[in-house]
Design an enzyme around this catalytic site. Structure first.
Site, PDB file in Angstrom:
ATOM      1  CB  SER A 119      -0.845   0.022   1.241  1.00 40.51           C
ATOM      2  OG  SER A 119      -1.508   1.291   1.317  1.00 40.51           O
TER       3      SER A 119
ATOM      4  CE1 TYR B  58      -4.326  -2.478   5.504  1.00 37.07           C
ATOM      5  CE2 TYR B  58      -3.484  -0.338   5.198  1.00 37.07           C
ATOM      6  CZ  TYR B  58      -4.078  -1.430   4.704  1.00 37.07           C
ATOM      7  OH  TYR B  58      -4.251  -1.420   3.272  1.00 37.07           O
TER       8      TYR B  58
ATOM      9  CD  GLN C 109      -5.120   3.633   6.818  1.00 37.15           C
ATOM     10  OE1 GLN C 109      -4.279   4.693   6.581  1.00 37.15           O
ATOM     11  NE2 GLN C 109      -5.452   2.959   6.010  1.00 37.15           N
TER      12      GLN C 109
ATOM     13  CE  LYS D 149      -1.863  -4.040   3.324  1.00 35.94           C
ATOM     14  NZ  LYS D 149      -2.278  -5.076   2.331  1.00 35.94           N
TER      15      LYS D 149
HETATM   16  P1  NAD Z   1     -11.997  -5.454   0.365  1.00 37.64           P
HETATM   17  O1  NAD Z   1     -12.496  -5.410   1.637  1.00 37.64           O
HETATM   18  O2  NAD Z   1     -13.021  -5.270  -0.666  1.00 37.64           O
HETATM   19  O3  NAD Z   1     -11.343  -7.006   0.152  1.00 37.64           O
HETATM   20  C1  NAD Z   1     -10.542  -7.734   1.135  1.00 37.64           C
HETATM   21  C2  NAD Z   1     -10.536  -9.130   0.706  1.00 37.64           C
HETATM   22  O4  NAD Z   1      -9.683  -9.793   1.723  1.00 37.64           O
HETATM   23  C3  NAD Z   1     -11.908  -9.657   0.708  1.00 37.64           C
HETATM   24  O5  NAD Z   1     -12.185 -10.555  -0.231  1.00 37.64           O
HETATM   25  C4  NAD Z   1     -12.043 -10.504   1.931  1.00 37.64           C
HETATM   26  O6  NAD Z   1     -12.801 -11.524   1.899  1.00 37.64           O
HETATM   27  C5  NAD Z   1     -10.372 -10.894   2.064  1.00 37.64           C
HETATM   28  N1  NAD Z   1     -10.080 -11.373   3.364  1.00 37.64           N
HETATM   29  C6  NAD Z   1     -10.149 -10.824   4.562  1.00 37.64           C
HETATM   30  N2  NAD Z   1      -9.698 -11.362   5.603  1.00 37.64           N
HETATM   31  C7  NAD Z   1      -9.491 -12.542   5.089  1.00 37.64           C
HETATM   32  C8  NAD Z   1      -8.526 -13.681   5.490  1.00 37.64           C
HETATM   33  N3  NAD Z   1      -8.567 -13.924   6.924  1.00 37.64           N
HETATM   34  N4  NAD Z   1      -8.081 -14.794   4.837  1.00 37.64           N
HETATM   35  C9  NAD Z   1      -8.539 -14.697   3.470  1.00 37.64           C
HETATM   36  N5  NAD Z   1      -9.082 -13.607   2.865  1.00 37.64           N
HETATM   37  C10 NAD Z   1      -9.479 -12.672   3.868  1.00 37.64           C
HETATM   38  O7  NAD Z   1     -10.904  -4.650   0.268  1.00 37.64           O
HETATM   39  P2  NAD Z   1      -9.830  -4.196  -0.912  1.00 37.64           P
HETATM   40  O8  NAD Z   1      -9.799  -2.881  -0.886  1.00 37.64           O
HETATM   41  O9  NAD Z   1     -10.185  -4.991  -2.122  1.00 37.64           O
HETATM   42  O10 NAD Z   1      -8.252  -4.849  -0.202  1.00 37.64           O
HETATM   43  C11 NAD Z   1      -7.490  -5.773  -1.016  1.00 37.64           C
HETATM   44  C12 NAD Z   1      -6.081  -5.661  -0.470  1.00 37.64           C
HETATM   45  O11 NAD Z   1      -5.739  -4.090  -0.997  1.00 37.64           O
HETATM   46  C13 NAD Z   1      -5.879  -5.305   1.155  1.00 37.64           C
HETATM   47  O12 NAD Z   1      -4.605  -5.906   1.304  1.00 37.64           O
HETATM   48  C14 NAD Z   1      -5.529  -4.047   1.216  1.00 37.64           C
HETATM   49  O13 NAD Z   1      -4.962  -3.878   2.352  1.00 37.64           O
HETATM   50  C15 NAD Z   1      -4.985  -3.468  -0.137  1.00 37.64           C
HETATM   51  N6  NAD Z   1      -5.239  -2.082  -0.108  1.00 37.64           N
HETATM   52  C16 NAD Z   1      -6.429  -1.557  -0.473  1.00 37.64           C
HETATM   53  C17 NAD Z   1      -6.323  -0.127  -0.732  1.00 37.64           C
HETATM   54  C18 NAD Z   1      -7.544   0.561  -0.885  1.00 37.64           C
HETATM   55  O14 NAD Z   1      -7.455   1.738  -0.681  1.00 37.64           O
HETATM   56  N7  NAD Z   1      -8.884  -0.110  -1.027  1.00 37.64           N
HETATM   57  C19 NAD Z   1      -5.266   0.480  -0.927  1.00 37.64           C
HETATM   58  C20 NAD Z   1      -3.787   0.031  -0.691  1.00 37.64           C
HETATM   59  C21 NAD Z   1      -3.817  -1.276  -0.414  1.00 37.64           C
HETATM   60  C1  RM4 Z   2      -4.991   1.555   2.013  1.00 38.95           C
HETATM   61  C2  RM4 Z   2      -4.766   2.951   1.978  1.00 38.95           C
HETATM   62  C3  RM4 Z   2      -6.225   3.767   1.641  1.00 38.95           C
HETATM   63  C4  RM4 Z   2      -7.035   3.078   2.711  1.00 38.95           C
HETATM   64  C5  RM4 Z   2      -6.970   1.507   2.802  1.00 38.95           C
HETATM   65  C6  RM4 Z   2      -8.326   1.137   3.663  1.00 38.95           C
HETATM   66  O1  RM4 Z   2      -3.764   0.832   2.059  1.00 38.95           O
HETATM   67  O2  RM4 Z   2      -4.340   3.705   3.212  1.00 38.95           O
HETATM   68  O3  RM4 Z   2      -6.180   5.092   1.647  1.00 38.95           O
HETATM   69  O4  RM4 Z   2      -8.488   3.308   2.287  1.00 38.95           O
HETATM   70  O5  RM4 Z   2      -5.784   1.313   2.809  1.00 38.95           O
END
Ligand code: NAD
Ligand code: RM4
Length: 266
Positions: free
Chosen positions: A156, A169, A166, A173
């Site tokens: 991230s 969190y 966070q 990351k």
């Molecule tokens: P989301 O909540 O839509 O998806 C998260 C997924 O992880 C879901 O499918 C959920 O079922 C799965 N999950 C949760 N706990 C689990 C477990 N114990 N075992 C297996 N699967 C599990 O959110 P997203 O935004 O699609 O997040 C996906 C990844 O991207 C995450 O690692 C998140 O940290 C990262 N991320 C998201 C953003 C953002 O802004 N959305 C930014 C940077 C990084």
């Molecule tokens: C990401 C990043 C995004 C936040 C999600 C939950 O890693 O920090 O800004 O929305 O996490």
């Protein structure tokens, strides 16, 4: 396997034919988009989900509908026994694995003074330990197969900057990014590349409630030079690139996919 007219007409390359991929947390959001994209490029995709999950079955059905091959595999990625069983199923069904995408992640938005040990442990368990467990299993299979592989982890922008809700969190990351750097050294000699994707803010279920506040949405969109939050598909193409032979000399790297958010400081 059938040809995929949808992928072809959308101008999507078929770079992953004969490859097997596992995408963790693939029932929703970024993981779902990556699973669909890898399948559109020809990969067989194991769609991981943590528990009984209708959405994961829908992703598998969508891949099969477009002529692809997919399998739903249940496992909480923080649980070593469940992860071992998931990899056994993948090895049995597909004979091995070529691409692992560590995507599963959680981020309950919590004030620092309210943060509990249980939340800290759970977030570290899913995000960082889950990436360790899946990467170790995948790399053992890849090493035994003897023809290299790809490990791609969804870190991230939060690996680079803090987040006030966070505090549990952002260290996970940063840890994921660091783990990929170390594994790039360990696994490079086996032809297994290890890289991170650092998404900026992508609107998904993980942050949807946070953005129900219009002031928060306006503030955060205003920080992005491209003028919008990201969408899961903005990440999927980058994952497909890293999974493909086009990225064969990319190892220990990271790709920031944030619309210019990080550089917009002055
Ligand atoms: P989301 O909540 O839509 O998806 C998260 C997924 O992880 C879901 O499918 C959920 O079922 C799965 N999950 C949760 N706990 C689990 C477990 N114990 N075992 C297996 N699967 C599990 O959110 P997203 O935004 O699609 O997040 C996906 C990844 O991207 C995450 O690692 C998140 O940290 C990262 N991320 C998201 C953003 C953002 O802004 N959305 C930014 C940077 C990084
Ligand atoms: C990401 C990043 C995004 C936040 C999600 C939950 O890693 O920090 O800004 O929305 O996490």
């Amino acid at each position: 396997m059938q040809e995929q007219p949808d992928a072809a007409s959308a101008g999507i390359n078929r770079r992953l034919v004969h490859k097997t991929a596992l995408v963790t947390g693939a029932s929703r959001g970024i993981g779902r988009a990556i699973a669909l994209r890898l399948a559109a490029e020809g990969a067989r995709v194991a769609v991981n989900h943590p528990a009984e999950d209708e959405a994961a079955r829908a992703v598998v059905a969508a891949i099969r509908d477009q002529g692809g091959e997919a399998l739903a595999v249940s496992a909480d990625v923080s649980d070593a026994n469940q992860v071992a069983a998931m990899f056994a199923t993948i090895a049995e069904t597909y004979g091995g694995i070529d691409i692992l995408v560590n995507n599963a992640g959680i981020c309950p938005f919590v004030e620092w003074f309210d943060l509990t040990e249980a939340i800290w442990d759970r977030v570290h368990g899913v995000n960082l330990k889950g990436t360790f467990l899946c990467s170790q299993h995948a790399s053992r299979l890849m090493r035994a197969q003897g023809h290299g592989g790809r490990i791609i982890s969804i870190s991230s922008i939060s690996a680079l900057v803090g987040g006030s809700f966070q505090t549990h969190y952002t260290p996970t990351k940063a840890g994921i990014r660091s783990l990929m750097q170390s594994l790039a050294i360990v696994l490079g000699p086996y032809g297994i590349t290890c890289n991170s994707i650092l998404p900026g803010t992508i609107l998904t279920d993980i942050n949807r409630a946070h953005y129900e506040d219009p002031a928060t949405m306006t503030r955060d969109v205003g920080r992005v030079p491209l003028g919008r939050l990201g969408e899961p598909d903005d990440i999927a193409g980058v994952a497909a690139f890293l999974a493909s032979d086009d990225a064969r000399y990319v190892n220990g790297a990271e790709i920031l996919v944030d619309g210019g958010l990080f550089v917009n400081l002055q």
